[in-house]
Scaffold this active site. Sequence first.
Site, PDB file in Angstrom:
ATOM      1  N   GLU A 277       0.796  -1.331  -0.012  1.00  0.00           N
ATOM      2  CA  GLU A 277       0.161   0.129   0.010  1.00  0.00           C
ATOM      3  C   GLU A 277       0.803   1.325   0.059  1.00  0.00           C
ATOM      4  OE1 GLU A 277      -2.923  -0.108   3.088  1.00  0.00           O
ATOM      5  OE2 GLU A 277      -4.423  -0.673   1.652  1.00  0.00           O
ATOM      6  N   HIS A 298       8.481 -26.309  -1.234  1.00  0.00           N
ATOM      7  CA  HIS A 298       8.046 -27.656  -2.072  1.00  0.00           C
ATOM      8  C   HIS A 298       6.807 -27.092  -2.725  1.00  0.00           C
ATOM      9  CE1 HIS A 298      10.110 -30.503   0.459  1.00  0.00           C
ATOM     10  NE2 HIS A 298      10.150 -29.666   1.413  1.00  0.00           N
ATOM     11  N   LYS A 410     -13.159   0.360  -3.701  1.00  0.00           N
ATOM     12  CA  LYS A 410     -14.033   0.822  -2.494  1.00  0.00           C
ATOM     13  C   LYS A 410     -15.419   1.554  -3.276  1.00  0.00           C
ATOM     14  CE  LYS A 410     -11.416   1.110   1.683  1.00  0.00           C
ATOM     15  NZ  LYS A 410     -10.984   1.934   2.715  1.00  0.00           N
TER      16      LYS A 410
HETATM   17  O1  PA5 Z   1      -3.109   1.430   6.058  1.00  0.00           O
HETATM   18  C1  PA5 Z   1      -4.315   1.777   5.719  1.00  0.00           C
HETATM   19  O2  PA5 Z   1      -4.634   3.021   5.888  1.00  0.00           O
HETATM   20  C2  PA5 Z   1      -5.189   0.876   5.312  1.00  0.00           C
HETATM   21  O3  PA5 Z   1      -4.940  -0.340   5.013  1.00  0.00           O
HETATM   22  C3  PA5 Z   1      -6.333   0.855   6.496  1.00  0.00           C
HETATM   23  O4  PA5 Z   1      -5.689   0.432   7.434  1.00  0.00           O
HETATM   24  C4  PA5 Z   1      -7.467  -0.270   5.997  1.00  0.00           C
HETATM   25  O5  PA5 Z   1      -8.126  -0.001   4.760  1.00  0.00           O
HETATM   26  C5  PA5 Z   1      -8.589  -0.177   7.204  1.00  0.00           C
HETATM   27  O6  PA5 Z   1      -9.228   1.068   7.229  1.00  0.00           O
HETATM   28  P1  PA5 Z   1      -9.925   1.659   8.550  1.00  0.00           P
HETATM   29  O7  PA5 Z   1      -9.313   1.382   9.937  1.00  0.00           O
HETATM   30  O8  PA5 Z   1     -10.412   2.999   8.155  1.00  0.00           O
HETATM   31  O9  PA5 Z   1     -11.179   0.804   8.430  1.00  0.00           O
END
Ligand code: PA5
Length: 422
Positions: A277, A298, A410
């Site tokens: 990310e 394996h 999303k």
């Molecule tokens: O690192 C990030 O910002 C994302 O991966 C969030 O942690 C993840 O999408 C969850 O988001 P939220 O805590 O708003 O539900």
Amino acid sequence: MLTLELTDQTGAVTQAEWQAAAAEAAPVLARAQAGEERYADSLGWLDPTLWGGQDWAGRAAALAQQLRGFADTFVVIGVGGSNNAARTVVEALDLPGGMRIVWAGNTLSPHAMNRMLAQLEGRSPVIDCIAKNFETLEPGASFRVLRRWLTDRYGKQEAARRILCTGTPGSSLEKLAKEQGYTFLPFPEPIGGRFTALSPVHLMPMAAAGADVAALCRGAEKMAAALRRQPADENPALQYAALRYLLWQKGYRAELLSCFEPRMKGLFKWWEQLFAESEGKDGRGLLPVTGEFSEQLHSLGQFIQDGTHILFETFLNVKEQQASLSLAPDGVEDGFGYLDDKDFEDLNRAAFAATRTAHSATLPCVTLTIDRVDEENLGGLFYFFQFACYLSAELLGVNPFDQPGVEAYKGWMFRALGKPGA
Ligand code: PA5
């Protein structure tokens, strides 16, 4: 302390090139150490005492003790950065005496949800809904189901005692928590989910599981003190980041993090999220993949050794022997006599050494060694990877702290489900 070592028989990268790349990256390190103004709203983790440290560790431990007075199970409702760090610790450590941790909020599969609910039968649970902005579908939907489950079983008042919410101050989750009388914990505003490993977001579930969160924070603080002061030629986070960038420039497109301890499976998920990310944007970045060895030798092993040359490998190595199991003979001629009286530790170490020798013949290999698997070392490792990831994204020229690609999926999903305003 954590060390890095390069093993490369392919000649793709030399020690001298690596050192030169680290020296060239020194200005990026200096900027990160000072704390960059342009990322001020995302760098709340840089000083781990700000939104963590002994104060928060103490508060999380005290609340965990209070919850243990009436509950034996702690349900973590959270996805990605609101789940993976706590999961790392719970899966890596043997934690007798803690609450059983159940994971929710990370799937939309009814089968998985029903399985999760089945784990609560005969137990006395509390739940913690962890969501930075409380818009993510997976935790939102799971929270609804679990709230209802608790209310049906205990009634509204007792259910409220068993519900924690971790969200940003001012968020709709805080509003809901206040209205319903739930305990509210802060999700630090200036930290994105995947950088929250050392904050109350994860200290709470870790403490509930029985982890020594004070030691975890201590490990992070020591690591932060070192990485925020060491110059480029001594700084392992900068060296790791510089090597990743050098290999990316040379055409490598994936980094395989492998380990011969299956207990590090949770860390794998956390690490994959952190780097994917943070770096995978603008057509750039190394695909983070993981190898749970020796099992995946394996399966993946064939590709690693012999497939398309897109990978380099980082072995996560644990120095200290923390367990032992002897292979004493039992009098049966089974063809494995050469193992008589050896320890599984000898076998595991031999497999690691052999794998590194074999793999480094066809791809560059790095060994990242930590002293042992415990809270203090895991705290240090969280900070190390967070800091290294920040540097690595900077070298690559991408913003480490956003995730526009995730937002795109999303949007399509919300529209398909008829969310107002989507
Ligand atoms: O690192 C990030 O910002 C994302 O991966 C969030 O942690 C993840 O999408 C969850 O988001 P939220 O805590 O708003 O539900």
